[in-house]
Design an enzyme around this catalytic site. Structure first.
Site, PDB file in Angstrom:
ATOM      1  N   HIS A 202       0.741  -1.138  -0.066  1.00 56.80           N
ATOM      2  CA  HIS A 202       0.052   0.016  -0.053  1.00 56.80           C
ATOM      3  C   HIS A 202       0.970   1.244   0.066  1.00 56.80           C
ATOM      4  O   HIS A 202       2.088   1.233   0.265  1.00 56.80           O
ATOM      5  CB  HIS A 202      -0.860  -0.139   1.246  1.00 56.80           C
ATOM      6  CG  HIS A 202      -0.205  -0.017   2.465  1.00 56.80           C
ATOM      7  ND1 HIS A 202       0.118  -1.278   3.024  1.00 56.80           N
ATOM      8  CD2 HIS A 202      -0.051   1.093   3.646  1.00 56.80           C
ATOM      9  CE1 HIS A 202       0.784  -0.714   3.994  1.00 56.80           C
ATOM     10  NE2 HIS A 202       0.726   0.474   4.418  1.00 56.80           N
ATOM     11  N   ALA A 203       0.176   2.319  -0.313  1.00 54.94           N
ATOM     12  CA  ALA A 203       0.869   3.678  -0.209  1.00 54.94           C
ATOM     13  C   ALA A 203      -0.064   4.448   0.394  1.00 54.94           C
ATOM     14  O   ALA A 203      -1.249   4.109   0.810  1.00 54.94           O
ATOM     15  CB  ALA A 203       1.535   4.090  -1.693  1.00 54.94           C
TER      16      ALA A 203
END
Length: 146
Positions: free
Chosen positions: A66-67
């Site tokens: 994820h970011a």
């Protein structure tokens, strides 16, 4: 969580990956295929691991790629990628990784909600084992989304 959180187009099985970057790329490609995020979001997921290390390897054999929420996210959603062969991410306790789930969220609250739901499902070793053994997108969707 709604069924469109994990579209069938974002579920992939036995994906070849030569290293952790390729594994995250596969999860990002699945997010793009599900119309969840852009290619730039995939780049951000890879950069996060380059900058912060393998913090996304949250359980044995399991990475949650994820970011940060950004304009690169089209809608909140997940991808599911089982790898053909496990790869090393550099995690002392949880390598090698054979399952990568991509997470893109529109905002921080949705990010936390999805992570909490995932944690509840994946904390059950029996459920995780069944999911790892599955090649059925509907079984994956049903187990993750309830």
């Amino acid at each position: 969580m709604s069924a469109d959180l994990l579209p069938s187009t974002a579920i992939r099985f036995a994906v070849p990956a030569v290293d952790w970057r390729a594994a995250i790329q596969a999860a990002g490609d699945a997010l793009v295929a599900g119309d969840i995020a852009t290619d730039a979001y995939t780049d951000a997921m890879i950069k996060a691991v380059e900058d912060l290390g393998p913090y996304i390897v949250i359980a044995p054999g399991f990475a949650l790629a994820h970011a940060r929420p950004s304009e690169q996210v089209r809608r909140t959603g997940l991808s599911w990628v089982s790898l053909a062969e496990p790869v090393e991410f550099g995690s002392e306790t949880n390598d090698p990784v054979d399952l990568v789930v991509g997470l893109a969220a529109l905002d921080h609250d949705e990010h936390l909600q999805v992570m909490a739901k995932l944690a509840g499902v994946l904390a059950n070793p029996d459920t995780l084992a069944r999911l790892r053994a599955s090649n059925d997108p509907e079984q994956i969707r049903s187990a993750l989304l309830g």
